[in-house]
Write an enzyme that holds these catalytic residues in place. Structure first.
Site, short mmCIF file in Angstrom:
data_model
loop_
_atom_site.label_atom_id
_atom_site.label_comp_id
_atom_site.label_asym_id
_atom_site.label_seq_id
_atom_site.Cartn_x
_atom_site.Cartn_y
_atom_site.Cartn_z
N GLU A 16 0.83 -1.22 0.00
CA GLU A 16 0.00 0.00 0.00
C GLU A 16 0.86 1.27 0.00
O GLU A 16 2.09 1.20 0.18
CB GLU A 16 -0.95 -0.01 1.20
CG GLU A 16 -0.21 -0.14 2.52
CD GLU A 16 -0.72 0.77 3.60
OE1 GLU A 16 -1.13 1.91 3.29
OE2 GLU A 16 -0.67 0.37 4.77
N LYS A 68 -5.12 11.07 1.12
CA LYS A 68 -5.24 9.73 1.69
C LYS A 68 -6.54 9.16 1.13
O LYS A 68 -7.62 9.68 1.42
CB LYS A 68 -5.27 9.83 3.21
CG LYS A 68 -5.49 8.52 3.93
CD LYS A 68 -5.41 8.73 5.44
CE LYS A 68 -6.01 7.57 6.21
NZ LYS A 68 -6.09 7.85 7.66
N VAL A 79 -5.36 0.62 3.34
CA VAL A 79 -5.54 -0.83 3.24
C VAL A 79 -6.82 -1.15 2.45
O VAL A 79 -6.80 -1.99 1.55
CB VAL A 79 -5.57 -1.47 4.65
CG1 VAL A 79 -6.07 -2.91 4.61
CG2 VAL A 79 -4.18 -1.41 5.29
N ASP A 97 -15.75 6.14 15.15
CA ASP A 97 -14.65 6.04 14.19
C ASP A 97 -14.14 4.60 14.08
O ASP A 97 -13.42 4.11 14.95
CB ASP A 97 -13.51 7.00 14.59
CG ASP A 97 -12.46 7.13 13.50
OD1 ASP A 97 -12.47 6.32 12.56
OD2 ASP A 97 -11.62 8.04 13.60
N SER A 117 -12.44 2.07 11.10
CA SER A 117 -11.81 2.12 9.78
C SER A 117 -12.53 1.25 8.75
O SER A 117 -13.01 0.16 9.06
CB SER A 117 -10.36 1.65 9.90
OG SER A 117 -9.75 1.61 8.64
N ASP A 167 -11.03 -0.27 6.66
CA ASP A 167 -10.19 -1.47 6.48
C ASP A 167 -10.95 -2.72 6.93
O ASP A 167 -10.84 -3.78 6.31
CB ASP A 167 -8.90 -1.36 7.30
CG ASP A 167 -7.96 -0.28 6.79
OD1 ASP A 167 -8.30 0.38 5.78
OD2 ASP A 167 -6.89 -0.08 7.40
N LYS A 219 -3.14 -1.21 14.40
CA LYS A 219 -2.30 -0.16 14.98
C LYS A 219 -2.58 0.04 16.46
O LYS A 219 -3.72 0.05 16.90
CB LYS A 219 -2.46 1.14 14.19
CG LYS A 219 -1.58 1.11 12.94
CD LYS A 219 -1.59 2.41 12.21
CE LYS A 219 -2.85 2.55 11.42
NZ LYS A 219 -2.83 1.78 10.17
N1 PSU Z 1 0.25 0.63 8.58
C1 PSU Z 1 1.30 1.42 8.97
N2 PSU Z 1 1.18 2.76 8.77
C2 PSU Z 1 0.07 3.33 8.18
C3 PSU Z 1 -1.02 2.49 7.78
C4 PSU Z 1 -0.87 1.15 8.01
O1 PSU Z 1 2.31 0.93 9.49
O2 PSU Z 1 0.02 4.56 8.02
C5 PSU Z 1 -2.25 3.11 7.12
C6 PSU Z 1 -3.01 2.09 6.26
O3 PSU Z 1 -3.08 2.62 4.95
C7 PSU Z 1 -4.38 2.00 6.89
C8 PSU Z 1 -4.56 3.38 7.46
O4 PSU Z 1 -5.37 1.66 5.97
O5 PSU Z 1 -3.24 3.62 8.03
C9 PSU Z 1 -5.70 3.43 8.46
O6 PSU Z 1 -6.27 4.70 8.45
P1 PSU Z 1 -7.70 4.95 9.16
O7 PSU Z 1 -7.47 4.64 10.61
O8 PSU Z 1 -7.98 6.42 8.92
O9 PSU Z 1 -8.69 4.05 8.51
MN MN Z 2 -11.52 6.63 10.62
#
Ligand code: PSU
Ligand code: MN
Length: 299
Positions: A23, A84, A104, A136, A138, A140, A157
């Site tokens: 990604e 993003k 993702v 919130d 994701s 994903d 994460k």
């Molecule tokens: N893994 C990492 N660093 C990142 C991400 C994943 O080590 O920055 C990214 C991925 O692209 C994932 C996104 O989809 O963070 C999640 O963002 P959000 O919480 O806004 O869905």
């Molecule tokens: Mn979000």
């Protein structure tokens, strides 16, 4: 769907050679320049050294690119206006000719449309802490529920509510397996205290389960969670205080939505004097190495 393939990926698709999807939000918004370029190029070279075509996915001027040339990687890594792009924004990004890192969810969508079945990332997104109020969660997670692939990640994460994330993966019917562990990894740390996973011992185990999931038409992904190497981990006790602090800071500054994850990762890099960045690179490269082995098993 119109997709711009790199020469390397095009050839691999034609000959049935192994391909690993990668990604680009992790490059554009997850790591600072120039660490992000170094990381992206290292990830690609790990693939190539093992005879796997690297398919880094991004949107460039409204085109879905699968496999990037070096100047495109530099552009994604450097340009301040890079968006993003999540799965729901793909159509908007194409229509408005955006350039963007794909999350993702968006990367999975494009990889699947390209006929690529294995994808390595750092850590997936999930249910944020305080989701009771913010809602919130994701995309994903919904992408994992709707797209049948093998996704390799170091758990979710650490800034997230990991227990709610794992519960949601269950609700959505995602097949989660631990690589040489029964514990859900916590991104920077190997342990989360969530120890209910099905443990697999080899890349072959992962592909066998994935094939069975495909045969039964599961429809969801097989998520292989792979803990950060011991030598790179930041113990949960140490990192937790810093994460709490970063989350409080985000609340004070009213940072929400898609800006939240990049903000938290950046703050944690500052507060750990770069140690979390080294950990992030190490865990993501570790996932690339496992992804490469899985791809070989599959082909
Ligand atoms: N893994 C990492 N660093 C990142 C991400 C994943 O080590 O920055 C990214 C991925 O692209 C994932 C996104 O989809 O963070 C999640 O963002 P959000 O919480 O806004 O869905
Ligand atoms: Mn979000």
């Amino acid at each position: 769907m119109k997709i711009q393939f790199s020469k390397e990926v095009k050839t691999a698709l034609k000959t049935g050679a192994p391909i690993l999807a990668l990604e680009s939000t992790i490059i554009a918004h997850g790591m600072p320049y120039p660490d992000n370029v170094e990381f992206a190029l290292t990830a690609e070279s790990i693939c190539r050294q093992q005879g796997v075509a690297s398919a880094t996915i991004a949107i460039i001027n409204g085109e879905c690119c699968v496999g990037l040339e070096r100047p495109q990687i530099e552009f994604i890594a450097k340009d301040e206006s890079i968006k993003k792009v999540s799965r729901r924004e793909l159509g908007i990004a194409i229509s408005k000719k955006w350039s963007g890192g794909t999350t993702v969810s968006a990367t999975m969508h494009i990889a699947h449309q390209s006929g690529i079945s294995v994808f390595s990332t750092g850590g997936i997104g999930g249910v944020h802490r305080g989701a009771k109020r913010s809602f919130d969660i994701s995309q994903d997670l919904t992408a994992l529920a709707q797209i049948p692939m093998i996704v390799v990640s170091a758990g979710a994460k650490a800034v997230l509510d990991l227990s709610k994330t794992l519960e949601t993966l269950e609700t959505l019917g995602v097949s989660v397996v631990g690589f040489k562990t029964n514990e859900f990894p916590a991104f920077y740390s190997r342990s989360s205290g969530l120890c209910d996973l099905f443990r697999i011992e080899s890349p072959g185990d992962a592909t066998h389960i994935y094939r069975k999931n495909m045969e039964i038409k599961l429809g969801a992904s097989t998520l292989v969670v792979n803990p950060i190497p011991k030598k790179n981990e930041i113990p949960i006790g140490e990192i937790e205080k810093i994460i709490d602090y970063a989350i409080k800071d985000a609340r004070i500054k009213k940072i929400t939505g898609k800006k939240l994850t990049p903000f938290l990762l950046k703050e944690i890099v500052k507060k750990t004097n770069g140690r979390s960045l080294e950990a992030n690179k190490a865990l993501a490269l570790n996932n690339v190495r496992l992804g490469v082995k899985i791809v070989h098993q599959l082909s």
